[in-house]
Design an enzyme around this catalytic site. Structure first.
Site, PDB file in Angstrom:
ATOM      1  N   ARG A  24       0.858  -1.194   0.000  1.00  0.00           N
ATOM      2  CA  ARG A  24       0.000   0.000   0.000  1.00  0.00           C
ATOM      3  C   ARG A  24       0.884   1.230   0.000  1.00  0.00           C
ATOM      4  NH1 ARG A  24      -2.586   0.411   5.062  1.00  0.00           N
ATOM      5  NH2 ARG A  24      -1.252   2.196   5.499  1.00  0.00           N
ATOM      6  N   ASN A  67       4.170   0.828   2.144  1.00  0.00           N
ATOM      7  CA  ASN A  67       4.036  -0.243   3.128  1.00  0.00           C
ATOM      8  C   ASN A  67       4.121  -1.601   2.438  1.00  0.00           C
ATOM      9  OD1 ASN A  67       2.969   1.412   5.640  1.00  0.00           O
ATOM     10  ND2 ASN A  67       1.828   2.128   3.862  1.00  0.00           N
ATOM     11  N   LYS A 116      11.266  10.798  10.712  1.00  0.00           N
ATOM     12  CA  LYS A 116      10.608   9.494  10.710  1.00  0.00           C
ATOM     13  C   LYS A 116      11.619   8.379  10.970  1.00  0.00           C
ATOM     14  CE  LYS A 116       7.265   9.059   7.662  1.00  0.00           C
ATOM     15  NZ  LYS A 116       6.486   8.978   6.400  1.00  0.00           N
ATOM     16  N   GLU A 137       7.030   0.856  11.697  1.00  0.00           N
ATOM     17  CA  GLU A 137       5.695   0.890  11.099  1.00  0.00           C
ATOM     18  C   GLU A 137       4.697   1.254  12.191  1.00  0.00           C
ATOM     19  OE1 GLU A 137       5.023   0.653   7.977  1.00  0.00           O
ATOM     20  OE2 GLU A 137       7.036   0.124   7.353  1.00  0.00           O
ATOM     21  N   ARG A 179      -7.741   7.810   4.642  1.00  0.00           N
ATOM     22  CA  ARG A 179      -7.774   8.086   6.081  1.00  0.00           C
ATOM     23  C   ARG A 179      -7.887   9.589   6.295  1.00  0.00           C
ATOM     24  NH1 ARG A 179      -2.443   4.818   7.494  1.00  0.00           N
ATOM     25  NH2 ARG A 179      -2.039   5.601   5.407  1.00  0.00           N
TER      26      ARG A 179
END
Length: 563
Positions: free
Chosen positions: A170, A192, A443, A447, A539
């Site tokens: 994804r 991902n 970052k 995950e 989202r």
């Protein structure tokens, strides 16, 4: 109707940790009450509208539809963790406007990113150079995955070399306008490659939003049109919420890998062959996973068994022929919905969970993901792929130039903080230290939500781990090597009504992140057997919330209203 509409009173669960955020959203509360009657005071904002229907009416339809169609998450009772119940998944009451051109771009580039993951996974030299050294020295988890990758694929006798690779990926994007007045561009947030979740729930939420936008079309038309004008200048009729094929295409990709296994190893007989879902102990996103499991059986007659890595270590064996066995059942495909964080290996560095991961990888079963695919999805690899010339390493043919161009167009600014940092990376760090911390995000390789650094915390983190040498040059501390610095994206803000635990959480300005699924099956020699776009996820969160994970409690599930 403009935002000078009458106030709407909504029953809403309130925790003390929400008070400050609620105050910012102009929501009144009484701190002594657990459940309070909240009056949402919607400020007068020129050009913005809200639905011509009470929120509680829309919410009642949404939660009832969610209960009837499996848009739910599992919860554990606090007084009895062994007992579970189900509640409405966090969701946006109505879909969010999204430009159809950007949506089409995300769809079109999905197969290219699938190819990229596979090619990166087979390049051991690239992975060692990128993730060895500084990253491995500061991030034991990534170091462990890299070590096992070299151990398994460095052993020519391992049955992993004969296994197909299944990818369910994804790629997540945000819209970003470089300057005021310029069109929004699609920019990748991350790719991902392990446990890419919410395909099941997002498919059903798209159905929910199509129901609401048709059932209450007249009541919400102005609301949708106002949001449409924020993201698109198109005067064409809005296509609305598209069909989401994720719940069909992801199981279909699993079937491709499953059928190939049966053809190669069981003479086409799948009567005793299964797919293994590796899941977390105490998992709460079970409905999303079960939807895939049930669709595998309904559409393809393929049985699934769910098991944690801890249980797998005691119950699964690898035969002399590389067959992965669970009792008398043979496992054709291993699908990970766990194993992506150190907490999934509670027995420690040499514990039973890691031993199970190695045993699964060493088998002839198709893995989703393989260790190589897992490593290809790390943030450091993402940053390195954005370097000029790196994509060409994996796509050197003249006919692949267009693929490279399409992928590169989606890259945001990504900067190394390791020993491979170049002048451009140091310039980005200096900008943060000089007061432009609002334009970046820090970052780690992890995950899930909740690990990133923003704003003042970002600046402080860099300040603590940098210093000036005698000649004035900037030196990066070793602890920064496990992070990457990324350009912060600023997507358009539009009005949204968000639900959590089946209740209206509030209304306010929101931002959204589009996820685009892709599935790929590749044989042991690197020949692509199957490669396709496989659906979407949107989202949505209030615009004053930095993090974006749904499972971690920051965002809600939504759908794109194409325009």
């Amino acid at each position: 109707m403009l935002l000078g509409m009458p106030r709407q009173t909504i029953q809403l669960a309130m925790s003390s940790s929400e008070h400050k955020r609620r105050q910012k959203m102009h929501i009144g509360f009484h701190p002594s009450l657990v459940f309070v009657s909240l009056t949402i005071a919607i400020p007068l904002i020129a050009g913005l509208t809200m639905p011509d229907i009470p929120f509680d009416v829309l919410a009642a339809h949404a939660t009832s539809y969610a209960s009837a169609n499996g848009i739910q998450v599992e919860r554990r009772k606090k007084d009895d963790p062994s007992s579970a119940y189900f509640e409405c998944a966090p969701l946006s009451l109505l879909p969010n406007a999204y430009p159809k051109e950007a949506f089409g771009q995300a769809q079109a580039v999905a197969t290219a990113f699938n190819d990229l993951v596979d090619r990166v996974s087979r390049d051991a030299e690239f992975l060692e150079k990128t993730l060895g050294g500084g990253v491995s020295d500061t991030d034991p988890y990534t170091a462990k995955i890299l070590k096992l990758y070299k151990q398994v694929y460095g052993d020519k006798a391992s049955f992993a070399h004969s296994a197909d690779r299944l990818g369910i990926h994804r790629s997540d994007y945000m819209l970003h306008a470089p300057k005021d007045g310029e069109p929004y561009q699609l920019k990748q947030v991350e790719l991902n490659t392990i446990a890419a979740s919410f395909a099941g729930l997002s498919s059903n939420i798209a159905d929910l939003h199509r129901y609401l936008t048709s059932r209450f079309q007249g009541d919400i038309a102005d609301f949708l049109d106002t949001n449409k004008q924020i993201v698109s200048s198109s005067k064409d009729p809005a296509p609305g919420v598209p069909e989401n094929p994720a719940l069909d295409r992801i199981p279909a990709a699993m079937k491709v890998a499953y059928d190939r296994y049966c053809e190669r190893y069981t003479q086409g007989d799948g009567s005793n062959t299964i797919i293994l879902f590796v899941v977390q102990e105490g998992e709460t996103n079970t409905v999303d996973q079960r939807l895939l499991e049930f669709r595998l059986w309904t559409n393809h007659g393929i049985p699934v068994i769910r098991m944690s890595l801890t249980s797998a270590s005691a119950q699964i064996t690898v035969g002399e022929d590389g067959a992965l066995k669970l009792g008398d059942k043979e496992i054709a495909v291993v699908y990970y919905r766990a194993g992506y964080a150190p907490t999934d290996y509670p027995d420690g560095d040499d514990g039973v969970e890691w031993k199970a991961r190695v045993a699964l990888e060493n088998s002839r079963a198709a893995k989703c993901p393989s260790l190589g695919y897992h490593l290809a999805g790390t943030k450091k690899v993402q940053q390195e792929l954005a370097r000029p010339g790196t994509l060409e390493r994996f796509f050197p043919k003249p006919e692949e130039k267009e693929m490279v161009k399409e992928m590169r167009a989606a890259f945001a600014g990504l900067y190394s903080l390791g020993d491979d940092a170049v002048p451009e990376d140091f310039e980005a760090v200096q900008e943060v230290l000089d007061g432009k911390e609002g334009f970046y995000v820090l970052k780690p390789q992890r995950e899930g939500g909740g690990y990133n650094f923003y704003g003042a915390r970002l600046k402080e983190k860099l300040k603590e781990n940098t210093k000036r040498s005698d000649d004035g040059t900037l030196k990066l501390g070793e602890k920064l090597a496990e992070y990457i610095l990324m350009q912060r994206l600023f997507p358009p803000q539009q009005r949204a009504i968000l639900l959590r635990s089946g209740k209206v959480e509030g209304s306010g300005d929101s931002v959204s992140e589009l996820g685009c699924y892709g599935t790929v099956v590749v044989d042991p020699n690197g020949s692509v057997v199957h490669n396709e776009y496989a659906g979407f996820l949107l989202r949505t969160k209030f615009s004053n919330v930095d993090e974006g994970g749904v499972a971690s409690g920051f965002a809600t599930l939504s759908s794109p209203y194409l325009c």
